[in-house]
Motif scaffolding. Structure first.
Motif, PDB file in Angstrom:
ATOM      1  N   THR A 126       5.952  58.906  19.259  1.00  0.00           N
ATOM      2  CA  THR A 126       5.414  58.560  20.748  1.00  0.00           C
ATOM      3  C   THR A 126       5.836  59.443  21.800  1.00  0.00           C
ATOM      4  O   THR A 126       6.956  60.311  21.682  1.00  0.00           O
ATOM      5  N   ASN A 128       6.298  59.662  26.340  1.00  0.00           N
ATOM      6  CA  ASN A 128       6.628  58.539  27.463  1.00  0.00           C
ATOM      7  C   ASN A 128       5.338  58.075  27.890  1.00  0.00           C
ATOM      8  O   ASN A 128       5.485  56.799  28.490  1.00  0.00           O
ATOM      9  N   GLU A 130       3.062  56.606  26.070  1.00  0.00           N
ATOM     10  CA  GLU A 130       2.597  55.560  25.351  1.00  0.00           C
ATOM     11  C   GLU A 130       3.528  54.219  25.507  1.00  0.00           C
ATOM     12  O   GLU A 130       3.390  53.264  25.009  1.00  0.00           O
ATOM     13  N   TYR A 131       4.633  54.399  26.347  1.00  0.00           N
ATOM     14  CA  TYR A 131       5.726  53.498  26.477  1.00  0.00           C
ATOM     15  C   TYR A 131       4.925  52.101  27.193  1.00  0.00           C
ATOM     16  O   TYR A 131       4.311  52.251  28.142  1.00  0.00           O
ATOM     17  N   GLU A 133       5.184  48.161  25.414  1.00  0.00           N
ATOM     18  CA  GLU A 133       5.108  47.371  23.878  1.00  0.00           C
ATOM     19  C   GLU A 133       3.889  46.801  23.762  1.00  0.00           C
ATOM     20  O   GLU A 133       3.162  46.813  22.972  1.00  0.00           O
ATOM     21  N   LYS A 137       1.786  48.493  20.614  1.00  0.00           N
ATOM     22  CA  LYS A 137       1.514  47.771  19.431  1.00  0.00           C
ATOM     23  C   LYS A 137       0.118  47.856  18.868  1.00  0.00           C
ATOM     24  O   LYS A 137      -0.175  48.154  17.526  1.00  0.00           O
ATOM     25  N   ARG A 152       8.926  56.005  13.801  1.00  0.00           N
ATOM     26  CA  ARG A 152       9.604  55.357  15.063  1.00  0.00           C
ATOM     27  C   ARG A 152      11.215  55.190  14.792  1.00  0.00           C
ATOM     28  O   ARG A 152      11.604  54.155  14.275  1.00  0.00           O
ATOM     29  N   ASP A 171      11.296  58.087  18.701  1.00  0.00           N
ATOM     30  CA  ASP A 171      10.709  57.688  19.951  1.00  0.00           C
ATOM     31  C   ASP A 171      11.025  58.277  21.179  1.00  0.00           C
ATOM     32  O   ASP A 171      12.044  58.921  21.039  1.00  0.00           O
ATOM     33  N   PHE A 175      11.396  54.575  25.360  1.00  0.00           N
ATOM     34  CA  PHE A 175      11.548  53.268  24.550  1.00  0.00           C
ATOM     35  C   PHE A 175      12.855  52.602  24.325  1.00  0.00           C
ATOM     36  O   PHE A 175      12.964  51.597  23.810  1.00  0.00           O
ATOM     37  N   ASN A 176      13.879  53.545  24.826  1.00  0.00           N
ATOM     38  CA  ASN A 176      15.268  53.055  24.708  1.00  0.00           C
ATOM     39  C   ASN A 176      15.705  52.254  25.850  1.00  0.00           C
ATOM     40  O   ASN A 176      15.990  53.029  26.996  1.00  0.00           O
ATOM     41  N   ARG A 177      15.953  51.202  25.966  1.00  0.00           N
ATOM     42  CA  ARG A 177      16.424  50.391  27.232  1.00  0.00           C
ATOM     43  C   ARG A 177      17.954  50.083  26.982  1.00  0.00           C
ATOM     44  O   ARG A 177      18.513  49.370  27.883  1.00  0.00           O
ATOM     45  N   HIS A 189      18.473  57.363  18.880  1.00  0.00           N
ATOM     46  CA  HIS A 189      17.321  57.497  17.945  1.00  0.00           C
ATOM     47  C   HIS A 189      17.662  58.385  16.746  1.00  0.00           C
ATOM     48  O   HIS A 189      17.024  57.969  15.773  1.00  0.00           O
TER      49      HIS A 189
END
Length: 297
Positions: A126, A128, A130-131, A133, A137, A152, A171, A175-177, A189
Motif C-alpha cells: 500500500t 498513502n 490507499e489509506y 480501511e 478492503k 501487509r 504498509d 495505516f499505523n495509528r 511494520h
C-alpha cells in the motif's frame, strides 16, 4: 462607395495572419509536448550485485512499478502492459498508490494488475493514497482475486532452482495509528514483516515500502534492495538539478528517483506512472524500472 485597400493594409493583414499561425503552432506544439510528458512511458534499467545472492537468482529480472493513481495507458492498459511484457520479468513489484484517494476509482488499477499477473508473479504494498480501511478492503479483495500477492507487514520466500530469497512488504505509515512518527511506524511494520521469516536469517532480502525518505530505517535493517516510490520524481524535473518538490521531503528532495546506496543496502526509487494533486509532469515521463540482480563473488 467602395473603399480602396492600400498596400500597407494588405501588409498588416498578412503580418497578422502570420502571427496568428505562429501562435496556433506554438499552442499545438505545447499541447503535444505536455501530452508526451504525461503519457510516453520510459524504461530505466539498474543492475544490483551482491555476494549474498544465490546463484540461481543470477540475472533475475524485476520490474518495478509505482504510483499509478488510477491512470490508464490505453484500453486494457495495453501500452503499459506491452512495455512490461517486452522486459520479460521474473517478478513484478508495485509499491503503492495504485489508486488516488480523491477519486478511488479502482477499475483501471485492477485491470492493470490482472494483466500483469499473466506475465509474472506480482507483489504489491500500500501507499498513502490507499489509506482508509472501508475503501481499501474491497480493493484488496479484488487484487487477491486477480492473483496479486498483497504484502501487509508480511514476508515470504521466493524459490528458484534450489535457491531462495526473501521478499518483505510493509504498509504505508498512514495505516499505523499506534506509534508516533513515520520512523517508529515503519519500524513497527518491519518488525511484524520480518518476524514471519526470521528462520531465513541473513537471506538476501527484497523490501517493498512506499516511502523513500525512510531509507535510513531500511539500511539499519540491512535490507539488500528496497523498492520505493511516492516522490513522483519531484513532479517537475530540471536538468542538472533533479526534482523540485516531493511529499515528505519538500523542496529539492534527496530521494526523488534512481538508485541510492549506503553500505550494503540499495534503494530503487521509481518516478512513478500517474499524477495526483498536480496533473502535469515536466521533463519527468512515466517510468517503468527494470532491476537485474547479479551474483558477485
Amino acid at each position: 462607395m467602395t473603399g480602396i485597400r492600400k498596400k500597407g493594409d494588405r501588409a498588416v493583414s498578412k503580418k497578422a495572419k502570420r502571427v496568428i499561425l505562429c501562435v496556433m503552432a506554438a499552442v499545438l506544439f505545447l499541447a503535444a509536448f505536455l501530452y508526451y510528458e504525461n503519457n510516453a512511458i520510459g524504461i530505466t534499467r539498474f543492475t544490483v550485485g551482491s555476494a549474498k545472492l544465490p546463484e540461481a537468482f543470477d540475472d533475475y529480472r524485476i520490474v518495478h512499478l509505482t504510483d499509478l493513481h488510477s491512470k490508464s495507458f490505453g484500453k486494457g492498459q495495453r501500452r503499459l502492459v506491452g512495455k512490461v511484457g517486452k522486459l520479460k520479468p521474473d517478478l513484478i513489484v508495485f509499491t503503492g498508490d495504485l489508486v488516488d484517494r480523491r477519486k478511488y476509482e479502482a477499475e483501471a488499477s485492477v485491470i492493470l494488475m490482472r494483466e500483469l499477473t499473466k506475465l509474472a508473479p506480482v507483489y504489491y504494498v500500500t501507499g498513502n493514497h490507499e489509506y482508509g480501511e472501508n475503501k481499501f478492503k474491497p480493493l484488496q479483495i479484488e487484487l487477491e482475486r486477480a492473483g496479486v500477492r498483497v504484502l501487509r507487514n508480511q514476508s515470504g520466500m521466493i524459490a528458484r532452482g534450489g535457491g531462495e530469497i526473501r521478499i518483505a512488504g510493509v504498509d504505508d505509515p498512514m495505516f499505523n495509528r499506534v506509534e508516533d512518527g513515520n520512523f517508529d511506524k515503519i519500524n513497527a511494520h518491519l518488525d511484524a514483516a520480518l518476524e514471519e521469516t526470521k528462520e531465513a536469517g541473513e537471506a538476501f532480502t527484497l523490501l517493498l515500502s512506499h516511502r523513500p525518505e525512510l531509507f535510513e530505517a531500511y539500511v539499519r535493517r540491512e535490507m539488500d534492495v528496497t523498492f520505493s516510490g511516492h516522490a513522483h520524481g519531484g513532479q517537475v524535473r530540471l536538468p542538472f538539478v533533479g526534482g523540485l518538490v516531493a511529499p515528505g521531503q519538500g523542496v529539492l528532495p534527496k530521494y526523488d528517483g534512481g538508485m541510492y546506496t549506503e553500505g550494503e543496502s540499495a534503494m530503487i526509487v521509481s518516478r512513478g506512472l500517474g499524477n495526483s494533486i498536480i496533473p502535469q509532469r515536466l521533463f519527468n515521463r512515466p517510468e517503468v524500472v527494470l532491476v537485474e540482480l547479479t551474483r558477485q563473488e
